[in-house]
Each structure stands twice: as structure tokens, then as C-alpha cells.
Write an enzyme that holds these catalytic residues in place. Structure first.
Site, PDB file in Angstrom:
ATOM      1  N   CYS A 198     -41.002  49.003 -39.877  1.00  0.00           N
ATOM      2  CA  CYS A 198     -42.322  49.047 -39.420  1.00  0.00           C
ATOM      3  C   CYS A 198     -43.166  49.632 -40.703  1.00  0.00           C
ATOM      4  O   CYS A 198     -44.288  49.338 -40.819  1.00  0.00           O
ATOM      5  CB  CYS A 198     -42.463  49.711 -38.109  1.00  0.00           C
ATOM      6  SG  CYS A 198     -41.544  48.925 -36.745  1.00  0.00           S
ATOM      7  N   CYS A 211     -38.938  53.190 -36.593  1.00  0.00           N
ATOM      8  CA  CYS A 211     -38.648  51.927 -36.995  1.00  0.00           C
ATOM      9  C   CYS A 211     -38.768  51.894 -38.585  1.00  0.00           C
ATOM     10  O   CYS A 211     -40.353  52.048 -38.996  1.00  0.00           O
ATOM     11  CB  CYS A 211     -39.299  50.804 -36.413  1.00  0.00           C
ATOM     12  SG  CYS A 211     -39.298  49.553 -37.298  1.00  0.00           S
TER      13      CYS A 211
END
Length: 307
Positions: free
Chosen positions: A70, A67
């Protein structure tokens, strides 16, 4: 922000009574001892986290290695947590390694950040957000915690071992440039940096995800939800008005509502006016994730409308 806001959206009951190792924090006083204010939580240890949430609010950061956003958001959350000096515990959850927690928090898209106060979930945000917004939400979190009598402080003791911490891998230069721009609230600059990264490597999945996130942040910046909904209701086939509400829905986690709105719009428009709607849907599909069940369902409906 209140615990009631996530009722029905998050189910922690299966984790509350799970047997686990002795809790690293007591709940009887104003201070609790832990080895760090940032921990890695797992399906097996989350029962401890719920107990600690009776002493201080716990911020749960749901992330994954793949991700990109993230990697932008997590360092900001950790920085703000450490600055609070033990008034908040940050529990990092790798959703790939901890499917029960991912299911309990209904983590359909990440990054997703939820707080827990006295065992009750409290919404924070979904997607990468700038540092200023993170600080604002943390301030609100502490207010809610105080209203619920959760005002303790963690006493950070000596670490279990003296091993040197593993250094985080450095971001590629253009990713770092985008991250710095997001922190500064300069979304156009972040967009340009990600676009440059994709020009160099069109298969850069982190850049693709980051670009989608920051474009969304740029579009919703300054939008008023009530005004946007009123404008969309008054002009049901006005593309820009429907786009604004769909963006706000995505940013707020109402993914199915956003997809349904745009698919209904696509169905209503003449064939020669549909392309921008299809392109926006494809962009949002990439933002939420190709394997997400809501994306799969929406993509199937789009295909049926196309053919």
C-alpha cells in the site's frame, strides 16, 4: 473495464443511504466544490462519496498501515489523481478503521483499488502496480466515465483550516530503492532491494509483503491469460504451466481458484516432486495474508495432504 464487472463482488447498498454530513460537492453542474481532490473516506462519510461519483469518477484506495505494498501504490495513485486537475476524486479508506467499507468492497487482500461511477463500482487493480499501468487504468476509467455521462470537474476550494500537512514518514533506503525500481518497471531490481532488506531484518513485514508482490508482478509480466490457460489444460501436471495460471489468478483477484489449482496439483504429483508446489503455496499464503479465510482454508487442506 465496466460497472458490470464487479456486480455481486461489491455491495455498496448498505452505505448508499447512510445519513451523513452535508455533501461537500453538488451534483447539479459540471463543477463541484471540495477542499481537496484527495480525501479520507469513512464508513460514516461514504454516502457523500457516492454522491460525488455522479459528478466525477471516484477512485477508492483501500489500504492499511501494516500493508507494505500500500505504501508503494498509494503515492502513485495520489500523484496521478492530482495531475488530472479535478477530473477524479481519490477517496482513501483505512480498512482497519472502517470495517463496513472493507466488507462492502469484499477487501480480502490489499492494496485494492476500485472506482465508483454514478454510484456503480468499477474494478481497477489489486496489489502494487507500476506507475505506467496506473496511468493506463486511469485513462480507461475516464473513458468509461465519459460513456456514462460523468464528465464533471471538481473545483478545489480553500481548505477548512490552514494547519500544516503532516509529513509522510520516509521509507527506509532499501524500501525506497525497491519502490523506485517498481515505478521504473524494473522488477528484478526491486526484488534484489527487498531481499537485501530481509537479509538485514528477516522480520521486516513490509519487505516480506513487498517482495511477494513484486515477485508476482515479475512472473506475470508478459503472460497471456488465454495462452497460459490453454497450456495448463494441455498439461495438467506440468508445474510451470499450472504456476503461470495460478499467478494470473492471484493477480486478478481469483485467490480461491489459484489455491485450488495448486492444491489439486500437489495432490496429483509424486511425493518427491511436491516441494516446489508447497513452496509456491506458502509464498502466496504470505502474499494474501495469514489471517485471510481463504488462506486458512487452503492451509488446512495442504496440511491434510501432507499428513
Amino acid at each position: 473495464m465496466s460497472p458490470a464487472a464487479l456486480r455481486g463482488a461489491v455491495d455498496l447498498s448498505t452505505l448508499r443511504n447512510r445519513p451523513s454530513a452535508p455533501t461537500p460537492a453538488s451534483t447539479g453542474g459540471s463543477a463541484s466544490i471540495v477542499t481537496d481532490v484527495v480525501i479520507d473516506a469513512t464508513d460514516e462519510t461514504f454516502g457523500q462519496v457516492l454522491e460525488i461519483s455522479r459528478t466525477v469518477p471516484v477512485v477508492v484506495d483501500l489500504w492499511a498501515e501494516w500493508c507494505g505494498p500500500c505504501k508503494q501504490l498509494s503515492p502513485i495513485i495520489e500523484k496521478v489523481t492530482r495531475e488530472l486537475g479535478g477530473r477524479v476524486l481519490l477517496a482513501k479508506v483505512d480498512v482497519d478503521a472502517n470495517p463496513q467499507l472493507a466488507q462492502g468492497f469484499r477487501a480480502q487482500s490489499i492494496p485494492m483499488v476500485v472506482a465508483v461511477i454514478a454510484g456503480q463500482p468499477v474494478p481497477m487493480f489489486t496489489g502494487a502496480v507500476p506507475e505506467a499501468q496506473v496511468r493506463d487504468v486511469f485513462a480507461q476509467l475516464l473513458q468509461v466515465a465519459g460513456q456514462n455521462g460523468v464528465t464533471g470537474t471538481l473545483d478545489v476550494g480553500a481548505p477548512v483550516d490552514d494547519a500544516e500537512p503532516v509529513a509522510e514518514p520516509e521509507l527506509p533506503p532499501l524500501h525506497a530503492e525497491a519502490f523506485a525500481a517498481i515505478e521504473a518497471g524494473d522488477y528484478p531490481a526491486a526484488i534484489r532491494a527487498y531481499e537485501k532488506a530481509l537479509a538485514e531484518n528477516p522480520r521486516d513485514e513490509d519487505a516480506i509483503a513487498g517482495l511477494g508482490q513484486v515477485r508476482l508482478l515479475d512472473r506475470v509480466q508478459g503472460l497471456d491469460l488465454q495462452a497460459a490457460r490453454a497450456a495448463a489444460a494441455a498439461a495438467p501436471q506440468e508445474v510451470a504451466a499450472q504456476f503461470a495460471v495460478a499467478d494470473l489468478d492471484i493477480a486478478g483477484g481469483h485467490v480461491e481458484d489459484a489455491f485450488a489449482r495448486l492444491l489439486d496439483l500437489f495432490a496429483q504429483l509424486p511425493a518427491d516432486e511436491r516441494t516446489p508446489v508447497r513452496e509456491r503455496l506458502v509464498e502466496l499464503f504470505g502474499l494474501v495474508g495469514a489471517t485471510d479465510s481463504r488462506v486458512v482454508s487452503a492451509r488446512n487442506r495442504l496440511s491434510s495432504l501432507l499428513f
